[in-house]
Scaffold this motif. Structure first.
Motif, PDB file in Angstrom:
ATOM      1  N   GLU A  64      19.244  -4.054  31.382  1.00  0.00           N
ATOM      2  CA  GLU A  64      19.336  -3.861  29.924  1.00  0.00           C
ATOM      3  C   GLU A  64      20.669  -3.213  29.546  1.00  0.00           C
ATOM      4  N   LYS A 446      14.894 -12.796  20.821  1.00  0.00           N
ATOM      5  CA  LYS A 446      14.006 -13.231  21.908  1.00  0.00           C
ATOM      6  C   LYS A 446      14.426 -12.526  23.184  1.00  0.00           C
ATOM      7  N   TRP A 447      13.489 -11.829  23.777  1.00  0.00           N
ATOM      8  CA  TRP A 447      13.755 -11.061  25.001  1.00  0.00           C
ATOM      9  C   TRP A 447      12.774 -11.544  26.057  1.00  0.00           C
ATOM     10  N   ARG A 448      13.270 -11.902  27.203  1.00  0.00           N
ATOM     11  CA  ARG A 448      12.316 -12.267  28.250  1.00  0.00           C
ATOM     12  C   ARG A 448      12.885 -12.005  29.629  1.00  0.00           C
ATOM     13  N   GLU A 449      11.985 -11.717  30.526  1.00  0.00           N
ATOM     14  CA  GLU A 449      12.367 -11.499  31.917  1.00  0.00           C
ATOM     15  C   GLU A 449      12.238 -12.824  32.648  1.00  0.00           C
TER      16      GLU A 449
ATOM     17  N   GLN B  50       5.404  -6.217  32.487  1.00  0.00           N
ATOM     18  CA  GLN B  50       6.194  -7.451  32.351  1.00  0.00           C
ATOM     19  C   GLN B  50       5.752  -8.238  31.127  1.00  0.00           C
ATOM     20  N   ARG B  53       6.221  -6.259  27.671  1.00  0.00           N
ATOM     21  CA  ARG B  53       7.611  -6.248  27.200  1.00  0.00           C
ATOM     22  C   ARG B  53       7.972  -7.556  26.497  1.00  0.00           C
ATOM     23  N   MET B  54       7.410  -8.664  26.972  1.00  0.00           N
ATOM     24  CA  MET B  54       7.755  -9.969  26.396  1.00  0.00           C
ATOM     25  C   MET B  54       6.834 -10.363  25.241  1.00  0.00           C
ATOM     26  N   VAL B  71       5.936 -14.410  24.906  1.00  0.00           N
ATOM     27  CA  VAL B  71       6.973 -15.430  24.735  1.00  0.00           C
ATOM     28  C   VAL B  71       7.350 -15.981  26.104  1.00  0.00           C
ATOM     29  N   ARG B 170       9.096  -5.884  22.950  1.00  0.00           N
ATOM     30  CA  ARG B 170      10.447  -6.180  22.475  1.00  0.00           C
ATOM     31  C   ARG B 170      10.525  -7.351  21.498  1.00  0.00           C
ATOM     32  N   ASN B 171       9.609  -8.277  21.603  1.00  0.00           N
ATOM     33  CA  ASN B 171       9.687  -9.449  20.726  1.00  0.00           C
ATOM     34  C   ASN B 171       8.821  -9.316  19.480  1.00  0.00           C
TER      35      ASN B 171
END
Lengths: 466, 176
Positions: A64, A446-449, B50, B53-54, B71, B170-171
């Motif tokens: 981040e 849009k945030w994704r791992e 995990q 957070r998405m 997402v 976060r989204n």
């Protein structure tokens, strides 16, 4: 044979059981040894897992950090810093992407870390949503494997019109049948783009109208007997800052009138409402204001020092700065009309008062974003919208008071100090305005791992070899 | 006389050895339980964090059950994290994950077994006087606390208290 030797002879064990104590002791020692080794291995494994878990969390924070570095560079450019300065230290050799590796991190237990950041478009054209991908790799001492995290974010310009009605101080609905709801002029319900923009109608309406005040005062959103088919937000930490009359509604469509759904009230609402300065350039209009400004298909910027007191039409994309500083620089009454022609738009800047009465404003484009009124004045600025069957546009005047009167259909978004809905206006928020970024700072949408090889595949090539 | 003394000493030594052996056995059993509980907790927190957070949305069913809209690369999916407080059955006292909303019949993935206490907490994003969120609309962060327990016949119960970070969704748009 002496008596002693006889006695010894009696105590001697049979030959077959000699050494049994030793064997038992050895067995016990072996079991104890195995237990001790197992215990040590268990402790060792717990330590390794604990370390990996710790550095797993650390790697997310490091990744981040890389995202923040890239986002900072984007917003430096937005703030007016030269791209070469904002992106100093980044590899921009291909003219499109930006890449950089950060290694100056201090971690415990002799661990080291490297963060690689990849930006898909460091200088994106208008309407482009750039992406940032980052990998954080932590190498733990005495470990053969590294700990790695991959993240991806999509960016978009932040919109000043992410809500329908926003006031710094108060929103007041005075009519008994005033209402707030929403529609999306540009997208279908499934998120796909429409063939062409559509006006509000009952066939496309949503329960996502929104009204919010950043004030903590009681009654900062005075719904009274209006119907909010959507959401209400207040700056107070208590939902009691929303005052609702006996027939007032805050609920989704389908609920009985008079319903107040508290799950649709958000508290501690905050937002930045900075004044947007007007452009410093433009061609001066001398003399009386013309009946038509602009040219179809062209983009023009005008400045006018006088007052507008009659009908006019806008052709093409026009920015008009009214430089008068006192009174009302727009006074439309009687049969006066402001008309935005098809395929045209108007950005109107003013520090003084604006009164759009008479026949009101006719926006023929089906899109509220094509009429933008920017109030740049102080607390004395008043903006009135009335007359006409509808108003389709946006008003951003964070220090001004905006009054809607008559019974128009208002489509768009309004940001002001106070918003007073005098009559029984129907306010329809255009959800597509949430994407109206202009030249605002960038934000993460849009945030994704990236958890597996499939997720990471778009970046595996881009992230290798540097 | 010598035999008696030798037998007594041997008995004492043997008793000491046996006691040590039993102590080590119990300690090893407890250590193993701690290790298993910590491993479960780490995996549960990582999996939960995990997806939280998405998440672009949250549906709060209760303090022991939440559903996230997560997402994905091209689309979204819903996933539910919940605590089964029942005292009997295969999934009794477990913290689990399942695809779909709270009423979904998707199979459960048990993340932590033997949970004795469990609660989600939800929070706003701003530094107000009261950080707790009252509804889904204003929820921006989520945290979970749980306590897992392992018991044995001749050992004392081993417990593991878990407190997650406040995970930021976060989204999720806070105020619409």
């Amino acid at each position: 044979m002496t008596s002693l030797s006889r006695s010894s002879s009696r105590l001697r064990r049979p030959r077959s059981t000699r050494g049994s104590v030793l064997i038992v002791a050895l067995l016990l020692a072996t079991i104890l040894g195995i237990s001790l080794v197992s215990y040590l291995r268990l402790s060792r494994n717990s330590l390794v897992l604990s370390n990996r878990s710790f550095f797993n969390t650390a790697s997310l924070n490091l990744a981040e950090t890389g995202l923040e570095e890239a986002l900072w560079a984007f917003n430096q450019v937005t703030a007016g810093v030269a791209p070469a300065t904002a992106w100093a230290g980044w590899d921009r050799s291909d003219g499109t992407t930006a890449k950089r590796t950060f290694t100056d991190f201090v971690l415990p237990a002799n661990a080291t870390a490297a963060v690689k950041v990849y930006v898909s478009r460091y200088d994106p054209p208008a309407g482009t949503q750039p992406k940032i991908a980052t990998t954080a790799t932590v190498t733990v001492a005495n470990e053969t494997r590294t700990v790695e995290k991959w993240l991806e974010v999509g960016l978009n310009r932040r919109s000043k019109f992410a809500m329908g009605l926003v006031a710094k101080t108060q929103i007041t609905f005075r009519g008994n049948t005033a209402s707030v709801d929403s529609w999306n002029s540009e997208k279908n319900d499934d998120g796909t783009p429409r063939g062409s923009p559509v006006d509000y109608s009952t066939g496309v309406k949503h329960s996502s109208g929104s009204a919010g005040s950043t004030s903590v005062a009681v009654g900062s959103v005075a719904v009274n007997n209006a119907d909010i088919w959507g959401f209400v937000s207040v700056g107070s930490s208590s939902s009691s800052a929303v005052s609702v009359g006996s027939n007032g509604t805050i609920a989704p469509y389908g609920s009985p009138q008079g319903t107040v759904d508290t799950t649709r009230i958000a508290t501690d609402f905050t937002t930045n409402l900075d004044v947007d300065p007007s452009p410093a350039t433009g061609t001066w209009i001398v003399g009386s204001f013309p009946a038509t400004i602009g040219t179809a298909g062209s983009t023009t910027v005008y400045r006018y020092a006088g007052d507008i007191t009659s009908s006019f039409q806008v052709l093409g994309n026009v920015t008009l700065i009214l430089t008068g500083t006192s009174g009302d620089v727009v006074r439309m009454t009687g049969g006066d009309t402001l008309t935005i022609a098809t395929n045209s738009s108007l950005n109107l800047y003013a520090t003084a008062g604006l009164k759009f009465n008479g026949n009101g404003i006719t926006n023929l484009t089906n899109q509220a974003k094509n009429l933008q009124i920017w109030g740049t004045g102080g607390a004395s600025q008043d903006i009135e919208v009335g007359g006409g069957p509808y108003f389709k546009g946006v008003i951003y005047a964070p220090n001004a008071d905006v009054t809607l009167h008559g019974n128009p259909d208002v489509m768009g978004s309004i940001v002001a100090n106070n918003i007073d809905v005098m009559g029984n206006a129907k306010f329809h928020y255009d959800e597509s305005l949430a994407d109206l970024g202009g030249n605002n700072p960038w934000g993460v949408v849009k945030w994704r791992e990236l958890l597996n090889a499939t997720d990471r595949s778009p970046y595996t090539t881009a992230m290798s070899g540097w | 006389m010598e035999v008696l003394i030798a037998a007594t000493i041997s008995a004492v030594v043997l008793a000491g050895v046996l006691t040590s052996f039993l102590m080590m056995g119990r300690s090893g059993y407890n250590a193993s339980n701690y290790s298993v509980m910590e491993t479960e907790a780490r995996r549960a927190l990582e999996t939960f964090s995990q997806e939280a957070r998405m998440a672009s949305n949250i549906a709060w069913s209760s303090a022991t059950s939440v559903t996230f809209t997560v997402v994905n690369s091209t689309t979204t999916y819903t996933v539910t994290y919940a605590y089964d407080a029942s005292t009997s059955g295969a999934n009794a006292r477990t913290f689990y994950r399942k695809l779909g909303d709270v009423s979904s019949s998707s199979p459960r993935l048990v993340l932590v077994w033997g949970v004795s206490e469990f609660a989600f907490q939800r929070y706003k994003v701003v530094n107000g006087v009261d950080y707790s969120a009252a509804n889904d609309l204003e929820t921006k962060q989520i945290q979970l606390t749980l306590r897992s327990v392992r018991t044995g016949v001749t050992t004392v119960a081993t417990t593991n208290a878990v407190l997650s970070a406040r995970v930021v969704l976060r989204n999720k748009v806070v105020s619409t």
